[in-house]
Design a protein around this motif. Structure first.
Motif, PDB file in Angstrom:
ATOM      1  N   PHE A  88      50.435  57.085  54.694  1.00 33.97           N
ATOM      2  CA  PHE A  88      50.219  58.315  55.432  1.00 33.97           C
ATOM      3  C   PHE A  88      51.547  58.993  55.780  1.00 33.97           C
ATOM      4  N   ALA A  89      52.564  58.189  56.088  1.00 35.34           N
ATOM      5  CA  ALA A  89      53.856  58.752  56.469  1.00 35.34           C
ATOM      6  C   ALA A  89      54.497  59.546  55.339  1.00 35.34           C
ATOM      7  N   SER A  90      54.116  59.261  54.101  1.00 35.70           N
ATOM      8  CA  SER A  90      54.708  59.968  52.965  1.00 35.70           C
ATOM      9  C   SER A  90      53.946  61.235  52.601  1.00 35.70           C
ATOM     10  N   HIS A  91      52.722  61.394  53.104  1.00 32.54           N
ATOM     11  CA  HIS A  91      51.919  62.555  52.724  1.00 32.54           C
ATOM     12  C   HIS A  91      52.583  63.867  53.108  1.00 32.54           C
ATOM     13  N   VAL A  92      53.131  63.918  54.304  1.00 30.04           N
ATOM     14  CA  VAL A  92      53.765  65.164  54.739  1.00 30.04           C
ATOM     15  C   VAL A  92      55.010  65.462  53.901  1.00 30.04           C
ATOM     16  N   VAL A  93      55.639  64.429  53.362  1.00 32.19           N
ATOM     17  CA  VAL A  93      56.807  64.637  52.492  1.00 32.19           C
ATOM     18  C   VAL A  93      56.363  65.302  51.194  1.00 32.19           C
ATOM     19  N   TRP A  94      55.280  64.782  50.613  1.00 30.02           N
ATOM     20  CA  TRP A  94      54.767  65.387  49.376  1.00 30.02           C
ATOM     21  C   TRP A  94      54.282  66.817  49.615  1.00 30.02           C
ATOM     22  N   ARG A  95      53.644  67.044  50.739  1.00 31.61           N
ATOM     23  CA  ARG A  95      53.077  68.366  51.005  1.00 31.61           C
ATOM     24  C   ARG A  95      54.132  69.395  51.385  1.00 31.61           C
ATOM     25  N   ASP A  96      55.083  69.012  52.221  1.00 35.17           N
ATOM     26  CA  ASP A  96      56.030  69.979  52.785  1.00 35.17           C
ATOM     27  C   ASP A  96      57.425  69.906  52.168  1.00 35.17           C
ATOM     28  N   THR A  97      58.022  68.716  52.173  1.00 32.87           N
ATOM     29  CA  THR A  97      59.401  68.580  51.680  1.00 32.87           C
ATOM     30  C   THR A  97      59.489  68.876  50.191  1.00 32.87           C
ATOM     31  N   ILE A  98      58.568  68.289  49.406  1.00 32.48           N
ATOM     32  CA  ILE A  98      58.593  68.523  47.961  1.00 32.48           C
ATOM     33  C   ILE A  98      58.265  69.985  47.659  1.00 32.48           C
ATOM     34  N   PHE A  99      57.316  70.563  48.420  1.00 30.31           N
ATOM     35  CA  PHE A  99      56.979  71.960  48.170  1.00 30.31           C
ATOM     36  C   PHE A  99      58.151  72.877  48.532  1.00 30.31           C
ATOM     37  N   ALA A 100      58.902  72.520  49.556  1.00 31.70           N
ATOM     38  CA  ALA A 100      60.086  73.312  49.893  1.00 31.70           C
ATOM     39  C   ALA A 100      61.077  73.316  48.733  1.00 31.70           C
ATOM     40  N   GLU A 101      61.199  72.184  48.046  1.00 30.54           N
ATOM     41  CA  GLU A 101      62.063  72.124  46.860  1.00 30.54           C
ATOM     42  C   GLU A 101      61.518  73.015  45.750  1.00 30.54           C
ATOM     43  N   ALA A 102      60.178  73.146  45.697  1.00 27.86           N
ATOM     44  CA  ALA A 102      59.562  73.998  44.677  1.00 27.86           C
ATOM     45  C   ALA A 102      59.916  75.463  44.874  1.00 27.86           C
ATOM     46  N   LEU A 103      60.240  75.843  46.100  1.00 23.42           N
ATOM     47  CA  LEU A 103      60.652  77.223  46.369  1.00 23.42           C
ATOM     48  C   LEU A 103      62.097  77.471  45.984  1.00 23.42           C
ATOM     49  N   ARG A 104      62.810  76.400  45.680  1.00 30.02           N
ATOM     50  CA  ARG A 104      64.211  76.507  45.281  1.00 30.02           C
ATOM     51  C   ARG A 104      64.435  76.180  43.812  1.00 30.02           C
ATOM     52  N   HIS A 105      63.524  75.401  43.232  1.00 29.30           N
ATOM     53  CA  HIS A 105      63.700  74.943  41.846  1.00 29.30           C
ATOM     54  C   HIS A 105      62.389  75.132  41.095  1.00 29.30           C
ATOM     55  N   ASP A 106      62.414  75.979  40.074  1.00 34.08           N
ATOM     56  CA  ASP A 106      61.180  76.306  39.377  1.00 34.08           C
ATOM     57  C   ASP A 106      60.534  75.098  38.721  1.00 34.08           C
ATOM     58  N   PHE A 107      61.324  74.114  38.243  1.00 30.43           N
ATOM     59  CA  PHE A 107      60.699  72.981  37.573  1.00 30.43           C
ATOM     60  C   PHE A 107      59.909  72.103  38.545  1.00 30.43           C
ATOM     61  N   VAL A 108      60.223  72.153  39.821  1.00 27.97           N
ATOM     62  CA  VAL A 108      59.424  71.415  40.796  1.00 27.97           C
ATOM     63  C   VAL A 108      58.089  72.121  41.022  1.00 27.97           C
ATOM     64  N   LEU A 109      58.105  73.448  41.125  1.00 29.18           N
ATOM     65  CA  LEU A 109      56.851  74.186  41.271  1.00 29.18           C
ATOM     66  C   LEU A 109      55.971  73.985  40.036  1.00 29.18           C
ATOM     67  N   GLN A 110      56.576  74.030  38.860  1.00 31.43           N
ATOM     68  CA  GLN A 110      55.814  73.807  37.636  1.00 31.43           C
ATOM     69  C   GLN A 110      55.241  72.387  37.614  1.00 31.43           C
ATOM     70  N   SER A 111      55.985  71.432  38.150  1.00 34.49           N
ATOM     71  CA  SER A 111      55.504  70.053  38.214  1.00 34.49           C
ATOM     72  C   SER A 111      54.323  69.926  39.174  1.00 34.49           C
TER      73      SER A 111
END
Length: 397
Positions: A88-111
Motif C-alpha cells: 500500500f505504501a508504494s501505491h501513492v508512488v506509482w500514482r503520483d511520483t511516477i506520474f509527475a515524472e510523466a509530465l517531464r519525460h514523454d517516455f514515462v507517459l507513454q509507458s
C-alpha cells in the motif's frame, strides 16, 4: 521521422480538443501525444506516427487530444497503479511520483498509457475486438516509449534518473505480461549497454523456459539501470526500493524446510555434478544460490513483500544465469523451486500463470532422476496432488 513534443506549462485554460476512441477500421489513431517540459503554453502535438485527420491542426491552431489516451490515463490513475505492487505504501508512488515524472519525460507517459492499455486488455476476453484494440495500443506505446528510452538510458543523469528507473520497472511488467498479447505482439525486446553478455541459449526454442530466460535477461537489464540511477533515487521513489527487515518475514514452515533440504542434498550429490574442480566450483555456486533462495522465499507468505521474490533472479551472479541459459540440470532444478515460489505473485495480472507453465515445462525438460527433487514444486503449482492432515482426516472419517 522527427519526434514532436507536447509542451507543458500551467496555463490559465486547457486549450485542447477530444476525439473518440479508435477502432480497428481506424488503426492510425493509435498514435497519442508525447510530452516534454517547457515554459510555453499547453499544446497537444502529434506523436511520431502517421496522423489521422482528427489530429491535424484545428482552425484555432491547437491539436486534438485523443480520447483513448485520456481514458487510459484515467484507468491508470484509478486502477492500474494499484496493480503494480502489493504494498500500500508504494501505491501513492506509482500514482503520483511516477506520474509527475510523466509530465517531464514523454517516455514515462507513454509507458503509463502502454501499461494501462495492457491491463485493460487482460481484463477482456481474448476473442473480443476490444482486447485486440487495447493490445495494439499497448504495443504502439511500448514502441514509442522504448524509442525515447534507449538513447536516454546510455546517458543517465540526475535529471532523468527517476524516469529511467520507472521505465525499467514498466519494462519488467511488459516482459512478464507480453505472453498474454495476441500472436505477433509479444515482442518486447531491449538491449541495454550495461547488460550481461550471455552464451547461447540451449533450451528448446519457443518453450516457456526459453521465453522466460529472455525475460530474465530483460529483468537483469533493469538491475543495470537501477545500479546506474541509484544515487538519484531519493525522496518518495525510495519506497519502491525498500527491502523487508528480517523480523518482518516469518520463518519457513516444516514442509518448506524439508523441500529445501531435499534440493540441498541433490546439490551435494557428487553424481549430479561434474567431477574435479569444475564440479566443486558449480557446487559452491549452487549452494550459494540455494541459500539466497531460502532467505528471499520467506516473503512468499507476506503479501506486502511478494514482489521481493524477483530480487533473487535480478541479483543472481552471471555464472548462475549462464548455467541456467545453458540448460544445466541442477540450475534448472533450483530455478524450478523459484518458479514454484513465484506462485505468490499469481494474483498480479501481469505475472499470473507463469509458475504453473514454468514448472510444467521444467518437469518435462529434466529426466526421471529428478522426480523426487521436483516433487515440492509440482505440488505447489498443482501438477501433483498435495494432501493435508485436515483432508486426510475427512477422507478417513
Amino acid at each position: 521521422m522527427a519526434h514532436s513534443t507536447l509542451d507543458i506549462s500551467t496555463p490559465k485554460s486547457m486549450d485542447y480538443q477530444l476525439t473518440s476512441t479508435p477502432t480497428s477500421a481506424d488503426p492510425q489513431r493509435l498514435a497519442g501525444p508525447t510530452i516534454s517540459s517547457s515554459a510555453s503554453a499547453l499544446k497537444f502535438m502529434p506523436a511520431p506516427m502517421p496522423l489521422p485527420s482528427s489530429e491535424l491542426p484545428t482552425s484555432n491552431g491547437t491539436k486534438a487530444f485523443n480520447l483513448l489516451d485520456l481514458e487510459l490515463i484515467h484507468h491508470w490513475s484509478t486502477k492500474t497503479y494499484m496493480t503494480m505492487s502489493s504494498r500500500f505504501a508504494s501505491h501513492v508512488v506509482w500514482r503520483d511520483t511516477i506520474f509527475a515524472e510523466a509530465l517531464r519525460h514523454d517516455f514515462v507517459l507513454q509507458s503509463i498509457i502502454a501499461t494501462s492499455a495492457l491491463h485493460k486488455a487482460t481484463l477482456l476476453p481474448k476473442s473480443s475486438e476490444a482486447y485486440a484494440e487495447y493490445s495494439k495500443v499497448a504495443l504502439a506505446y511500448q514502441d514509442l516509449a522504448l524509442a525515447r528510452f534507449i538513447p536516454a538510458v546510455s546517458k543517465p543523469s540526475e535529471e532523468n534518473g527517476i524516469a529511467l528507473f520507472a521505465l525499467s520497472l514498466f519494462l519488467t511488467v511488459w516482459a512478464f505480461a507480453s505472453r498474454r498479447l495476441p500472436e505477433g505482439l509479444n515482442n518486447v525486446r531491449l538491449e541495454l549497454s550495461h547488460g550481461d553478455s550471455p552464451p547461447g541459449i540451449f533450451c528448446a526454442p519457443h518453450t516457456p523456459t526459453a521465453q522466460f530466460i529472455e525475460i530474465v535477461m530483460i529483468v537483469r537489464g533493469v538491475y543495470a539501470v537501477i545500479k546506474e540511477t541509484d544515487k538519484w533515487l531519493q525522496g518518495n521513489i525510495e519506497e519502491l526500493l525498500r527491502y523487508p527487515r528480517n523480523e518482518e518475514l516469518p520463518q519457513h514452515s516444516p514442509d518448506v524446510l524439508e523441500a529445501f533440504d531435499t534440493l540441498q542434498r541433490a546439490v551435494e550429490d557428487s553424481q549430479r555434478l561434474p567431477v574435479g574442480d569444475e564440479g566443486q566450483i558449480l557446487r559452491e555456486l549452487y549452494l550459494t544460490q540455494l541459500q539466497a533462495l531460502r532467505d528471499i522465499s520467506r516473503c512468499r507468505t507476506v503479501v506486502e513483500w511478494d514482489g521481493h521474490i524477483f530480487s533473487w533472479i535480478i541479483m543472481a551472479p552471471p555464472a548462475f544465469i549462464n548455467c541456467l541459459m545453458q540448460g544445466q540440470p541442477m540450475a534448472l532444478a533450483i530455478f524450478a523451486y523459484w518458479a514454484a515460489i513465484l506462485r505468490c505473485m499469481d494474483h498480479h495480472w501481469w505475472a499470473t500463470g507463469w509458475p504453473y507453465i514454468l514448472v510444467a515445462d521444467l518437469v518435462n525438460v529434466l529426466d526421471s532422476t529428478w522426480d523426487t527433487v521436483l516433487d515440492w514444486p509440482k505440488k505447489q503449482v498443482g501438477l501433483k496432488f498435495q494432501s493435508t492432515p485436515a483432508f486426510e482426516s475427512r477422507r478417513l472419517g
